[in-house]
Enzyme design. Sequence first.
Site: not given
Length: 313
Positions: A161, A185, A280
């Site tokens: 990212r 994240k 993810h």
Amino acid sequence: MGIQPRGYRLSSLPTALEKPLQFFYEYIRSERELSLHTQQNYKRQLSTIAEQLVSFEVTDWTMVDAGWVRQIASKGMRDGLKASSISMRLSALRSFFDFLVQKDILKANPAKGVAAPRKARPLPKNLDVDEMDQLLSVNEDDPLSIRDRAMMELMYGAGLRLAELVSLNVRDISLSKGDIRVIGKGDKERIVPFAGLAREWVANWLKVRGALASGDEVGLFVSKLGTRISTRNVQKRMAEWGQKQAVSSHINPHKLRHSFATHMLESSGDLRAVQELLGHANLSTTQIYTHLDFQHLAKVYDEAHPRAKRGRR
């Protein structure tokens, strides 16, 4: 009666539906003093809803419960309305019901708990392999060009990212092991492999990094000011390289990450591995990134899972 929008036609509604609407229209005009545009939108949406209720044989607002509100949303979907239009319709209905609760016509707002359908997420675009080769054929040897190619090679080579790329520190890179420590994240850490040209160009960048970096700067990629590069600067530089390398589509960092995911999946067919590499939490997110549909996943499951083969002979 208040202001009627251009093209608005008062339909013949039962009094129990019509009269509260007129009170509401006067309320948003004189008390709330909403803009003419907003008044028109409310009237248009509520008029449509009232006519639908008549078709459902609902003749009084007190008859409307959450089930009827869901029927209204469902009819909008069947009529081909976009999610944003259905959301607007439900928003107008909630405001109207709040008014009826305020006037003691209703005890509770039946539209409060009914969610609008989610807006469809557009699939991200990817570059094909030839376009990636075209973009990454940066052969200029000044420090900024070397840095930019290293960033692009790393994003495409490791599927990072943008925020992950700019937050990398020098100590997070291990050229000898060929891996990167990435904080994704939710502050989740993962170790991502990188090799080939990505590894080669990161090594090239580390050789010249000292010409730009301030003495105490720990960030892997730095700007010409010597401090950690910003996300905005990365976006700007990649867009400029896309134009300079004559790539037909606009280049942004996410496009490189998505190209990594797409090309990895096309080559390996291993959705779980790609999920891990991308960081993810949910497989469904990876499914969206990689253009897979549920039918394909179901087929893979049926062919591969031992318990899915029960009954086959």
